[in-house]
Write a protein that holds these residues in place. Structure first.
Motif, PDB file in Angstrom:
ATOM      1  N   GLU A  35      -9.667  -2.924   9.806  1.00 55.68           N
ATOM      2  CA  GLU A  35      -9.079  -3.717   8.726  1.00 55.68           C
ATOM      3  C   GLU A  35      -9.897  -4.972   8.420  1.00 55.68           C
ATOM      4  O   GLU A  35      -9.720  -5.582   7.369  1.00 55.68           O
TER       5      GLU A  35
ATOM      6  N   ARG B 128      -6.354 -11.501   2.320  1.00 61.15           N
ATOM      7  CA  ARG B 128      -5.392 -10.398   2.546  1.00 61.15           C
ATOM      8  C   ARG B 128      -5.301 -10.071   4.031  1.00 61.15           C
ATOM      9  O   ARG B 128      -4.215  -9.839   4.562  1.00 61.15           O
ATOM     10  N   VAL B 129      -6.452 -10.051   4.695  1.00 59.56           N
ATOM     11  CA  VAL B 129      -6.460  -9.757   6.140  1.00 59.56           C
ATOM     12  C   VAL B 129      -5.650 -10.818   6.882  1.00 59.56           C
ATOM     13  O   VAL B 129      -4.834 -10.510   7.749  1.00 59.56           O
TER      14      VAL B 129
ATOM     15  N   ALA C  84      -3.277 -12.772   5.665  1.00 57.86           N
ATOM     16  CA  ALA C  84      -1.854 -12.673   5.304  1.00 57.86           C
ATOM     17  C   ALA C  84      -1.188 -11.523   6.058  1.00 57.86           C
ATOM     18  O   ALA C  84      -0.061 -11.650   6.550  1.00 57.86           O
ATOM     19  N   GLU C  85      -1.895 -10.391   6.176  1.00 56.09           N
ATOM     20  CA  GLU C  85      -1.337  -9.247   6.901  1.00 56.09           C
ATOM     21  C   GLU C  85      -1.191  -9.573   8.385  1.00 56.09           C
ATOM     22  O   GLU C  85      -0.200  -9.218   9.024  1.00 56.09           O
TER      23      GLU C  85
ATOM     24  N   THR D 123      -6.385  -8.387  14.822  1.00 56.04           N
ATOM     25  CA  THR D 123      -6.457  -7.482  13.678  1.00 56.04           C
ATOM     26  C   THR D 123      -7.364  -6.317  14.048  1.00 56.04           C
ATOM     27  O   THR D 123      -8.456  -6.542  14.577  1.00 56.04           O
TER      28      THR D 123
ATOM     29  N   TYR E 240      -3.724 -18.652  12.526  1.00 53.76           N
ATOM     30  CA  TYR E 240      -4.662 -17.549  12.369  1.00 53.76           C
ATOM     31  C   TYR E 240      -6.072 -18.062  12.596  1.00 53.76           C
ATOM     32  O   TYR E 240      -6.473 -19.081  12.022  1.00 53.76           O
TER      33      TYR E 240
ATOM     34  N   ARG F  86       1.791 -11.654   8.787  1.00 58.69           N
ATOM     35  CA  ARG F  86       3.020 -10.863   8.622  1.00 58.69           C
ATOM     36  C   ARG F  86       3.342 -10.120   9.913  1.00 58.69           C
ATOM     37  O   ARG F  86       4.506 -10.103  10.358  1.00 58.69           O
ATOM     38  N   ARG F  87       2.326  -9.514  10.523  1.00 60.95           N
ATOM     39  CA  ARG F  87       2.556  -8.783  11.787  1.00 60.95           C
ATOM     40  C   ARG F  87       2.970  -9.745  12.887  1.00 60.95           C
ATOM     41  O   ARG F  87       3.800  -9.420  13.736  1.00 60.95           O
TER      42      ARG F  87
END
Lengths: 84, 231
Positions: B119, B144-145, B147-148, B115, B176, B151-152
């Protein structure tokens, strides 16, 4: 981030990855995974990583204890933290 | 004294001379016929985890990987003696033999997607936020971090699957790691496919801004692909 920062970050990432796999993955043959948290010697790894791995080990211990109670395992596992 | 388990091996390959494991203990082969393992004799049943001991464990598994494809054991498995280990293996022999056959000739490759630092930082709270609210908002931000990041990673996983579809035998679920702000993807591939896999990934990282932050590691022993099923 500098190039040096990138290299340090990569090394930390690979180290963390190695630790998470060795502590939390791999085949488990028996519930007798006894891990003590005394004298932990961790460098640059957050305690949450170790705790989550110990929680995984504890879940295996619980399952092994159930099997022992049911008479399906001949070995009674030790509780976490009882050894050194 | 007790028997510490590093990995299961398919062939009766003895460890290299002078190979040492946990706390410098010599590594040896326990040979139960179709069930074989690399082990050490250790002094106690409880093993305290440390970076050094984790490295020692993985170094032995890596040495076994140099001679074939071991099934790596999770850190910390200790048995009363060699016979107790063999008895446990015999109780699960069908699953173990099946697992050894499934991963033979394979290695694990990992792709880590970080990440961006910008962010990861939590938003600056105003002085009016209560400690409780600040704590909950911090938790929400970290979720949120994560989850993002996942997603990536899903996007990257799809790109890799397209580029290397003939090379990947199995894929493990993405994980993660908040401690290093990265998502890891694990793939089981044939040992001889490592150069082709790396080449395919270079193509992916060159074409995608997201993938450009990816770091590839391996080959590893197949830690992520050796879950024991009940016989």
């Amino acid at each position: 981030m500098t190039r040096r920062d990138d290299l340090d970050a990569d090394e930390q990432l690979v180290l963390s990855d190695m630790l998470s796999h060795v502590l939390d993955k791999g085949v488990v043959i028996t519930g007798d995974v006894v891990i003590s948290i005394a004298d932990v010697d961790l460098v640059q790894v957050k305690l949450s990583l170790l705790i989550s791995s110990i929680e995984t080990a504890a879940r295996h211990l619980e399952r092994s204890q159930v099997r022992s109670d049911e008479g399906t395992s001949g070995d009674v596992p030790l509780l976490p933290g009882s050894g050194g | 004294m007790a028997t510490y388990l590093y990995c299961l091996v398919a062939a009766a390959e003895r460890p290299p001379d002078q190979l040492c494991g946990i706390d410098g203990s010599p590594v040896r082969l326990v040979d139960g016929g179709t069930l074989r393992a690399w082990v050490s004799t250790v002094e106690r049943r409880a093993i305290t985890p440390s970076v050094e001991r984790a490295r020692e464990h993985d170094d032995v598994v890596r040495a076994a990987l140099g001679r074939g494809t071991p099934v790596p054991a999770r850190f910390g498995q200790v048995f009363a003696d060699d016979e107790a280990l063999l008895q446990s293996l015999r109780e699960r022999s069908r699953s173990i033999v099946s697992m050894l056959e499934r991963v033979q000739g394979c290695v694990e490759m990992r792709v880590h997607l970080r990440t961006p630092p910008a962010e990861r930082s939590e938003p600056v709270e105003g002085t009016s936020a209560s400690p409780g609210r600040a704590y909950l908002e911090g938790l929400a931000h970290r979720e949120r971090v994560a989850a993002e990041a996942l997603r990536r990673a899903k996007f990257l996983q799809e790109q890799i699957a397209l580029a290397a579809k003939d090379l990947i035998r199995e894929t493990a679920p993405a994980t993660y790691s908040p401690s290093v702000h990265a998502v890891s993807l694990s793939h089981l591939i044939a040992r001889e496919a490592v150069p082709s896999y790396r080449h395919a990934l270079r193509g992916v990282t060159e074409e995608s801004a997201i993938a450009a932050r990816a770091v590839v590691s391996g080959p590893w022993a197949p830690y992520s692909f050796v879950e024991l099923r009940h016989d």
